[in-house]
Motif scaffolding. Structure first.
Motif, PDB file in Angstrom:
ATOM      1  N   GLN A  12     -14.272  -0.171  -3.183  1.00 20.72           N
ATOM      2  CA  GLN A  12     -14.388  -1.623  -3.250  1.00 20.72           C
ATOM      3  C   GLN A  12     -13.054  -2.333  -3.458  1.00 20.72           C
ATOM      4  O   GLN A  12     -12.951  -3.530  -3.262  1.00 20.72           O
ATOM      5  N   GLN A  13     -12.075  -1.573  -3.868  1.00 26.88           N
ATOM      6  CA  GLN A  13     -10.788  -2.230  -4.151  1.00 26.88           C
ATOM      7  C   GLN A  13      -9.623  -1.300  -3.879  1.00 26.88           C
ATOM      8  O   GLN A  13      -9.796  -0.111  -3.743  1.00 26.88           O
ATOM      9  N   SER A  14      -8.446  -1.845  -3.771  1.00 25.34           N
ATOM     10  CA  SER A  14      -7.223  -1.078  -3.574  1.00 25.34           C
ATOM     11  C   SER A  14      -6.381  -1.183  -4.837  1.00 25.34           C
ATOM     12  O   SER A  14      -6.798  -1.743  -5.838  1.00 25.34           O
TER      13      SER A  14
END
Length: 252
Positions: A238-240
Motif C-alpha cells: 500500500q505504500q513505498s
C-alpha cells in the motif's frame, strides 16, 4: 568490577568440542538459534562473562529478582561430540570492548580444547521472503569448500560492509590464534525477529556437525511472526518508502 570478570560455574570434560556463537544481531537469528540449542539439548552452564563493556543494566526475572548483564557459555551434549554455546542478551557497546570480550570468549574456547568455531547470525535482504538461503564466510578455502558441499552460499561482496561485532571478530581474532572459524548467516528481512531464518541456519549446523534437533518450538514462534509479517506485507503493498539496503547493516 574489573574490565572483565569470568565466573567458572562448571568444568566438565568435553568430547571434541566446537564453539557456537549465538548473540543478538539482525533478526535475532543467531540468538534464537543458540538459545534453541541450549533449550532442546542436554546442557550445562559452564561460564558467565561479565564486563564493563556490556550495557550498564540488570535484567529482571519473572519473580522480580535482578541479574547483572552477562554472556553465558553452555556445554551442550550431542550424540558424538559436545558444543560450547555462547548466548546472551547483549554484545559489547564499544569497539575496544568487542575486541576484549571476544578475546575472553576465545580464551574460554581454548581452555576447553576447542579448535573450530561457528558464529551464527543473519544477513539483511530488506524484503520479506519465503525461502531462506544461508550465506557463509570462513577462515580458509578448505572450510569454504566443505560448507559449499552442504548448500552454504558464498557470494561475492556479501554481506555488504563485512561482518562486524562478535561474529566478525571470532573469525578475525580466531584465525590469528589458529582457530578454524566460519560465520553462517541466514537471510532475513532485517525488520523482524526471524525464527525461520534461525531454523535455516540450524539445519546447516545439523548437517555439518551430524546431529538432529527438534524444531517444534521454533516453528511455533515462526507461526506467531508470520502474522506480523503478513501485516507488514500488506503495508508494503500500500505504500513505498521502506528502508534501503544501506540502512540495514549486518551486526553479528
Amino acid at each position: 568490577m574489573d574490565e572483565l570478570d569470568i565466573e567458572a560455574v562448571a568444568d566438565p570434560d568435553l568430547r571434541d568440542p566446537v564453539l557456537v556463537e549465538g548473540l543478538p544481531g539482525v533478526g535475532h537469528v543467531g540468538k534464537l538459534a543458540g538459545e534453541h540449542l541450549v533449550e532442546e539439548k542436554d546442557s550445562e552452564l559452564v561460564r558467565r562473562v561479565y564486563s564493563e563493556h556490556f550495557p550498564p543494566q540488570v535484567s529482571v526475572g519473572d519473580d522480580g529478582t535482578t541479574e547483572l548483564v552477562c554472556a553465558e557459555i553452555h556445554a551442550v551434549e550431542l550424540e558424538d561430540r559436545d558444543l560450547l554455546v555462547l548466548t546472551g542478551d547483549h554484545q559489547a557497546s564499544d569497539g575496544a570492548g568487542h575486541y576484549r570480550v571476544t578475546d575472553a570468549f576465545l580464551d574460554i574456547a581454548d581452555e576447553f580444547g576447542v579448535e573450530t568455531i561457528y558464529a551464527l547470525g543473519g544477513v539483511p535482504t530488506g524484503e520479506l521472503m519465503d525461502e531462506y538461503a544461508v550465506l557463509g564466510a570462513a577462515t580458509d578455502d578448505e572450510f569454504v569448500a566443505e560448507l559449499e558441499d552442504i548448500g552454504v552460499e558464498f557470494r561475492e561482496d556479501e554481506p555488504a560492509g563485512g561482518i562486524v561485532g562478535t561474529s566478525g571478530l571470532l573469525l578475525g581474532l580466531g584465525e590469528r590464534r589458529d582457530f578454524r572459524a566460519t560465520c553462517l548467516m541466514g537471510e532475513t528481512s532485517g525488520y523482524l525477529v526471524d525464527p525461520k531464518s534461525a531454523r535455516a541456519v540450524l539445519k546447516v549446523l545439523e548437517d555439518v556437525l551430524e546431529f538432529e534437533i527438534d524444531f517444534e518450538s521454533l516453528e511455533e514462534r515462526a507461526d506467531e511472526m508470520e502474522d506480523v509479517a503478513n501485516k507488514i506485507q500488506e503495508m508494503e503493498n500500500q505504500q513505498s518508502g521502506m528502508p534501503t539496503d544501506e540502512d540495514l547493516r549486518y551486526i553479528g
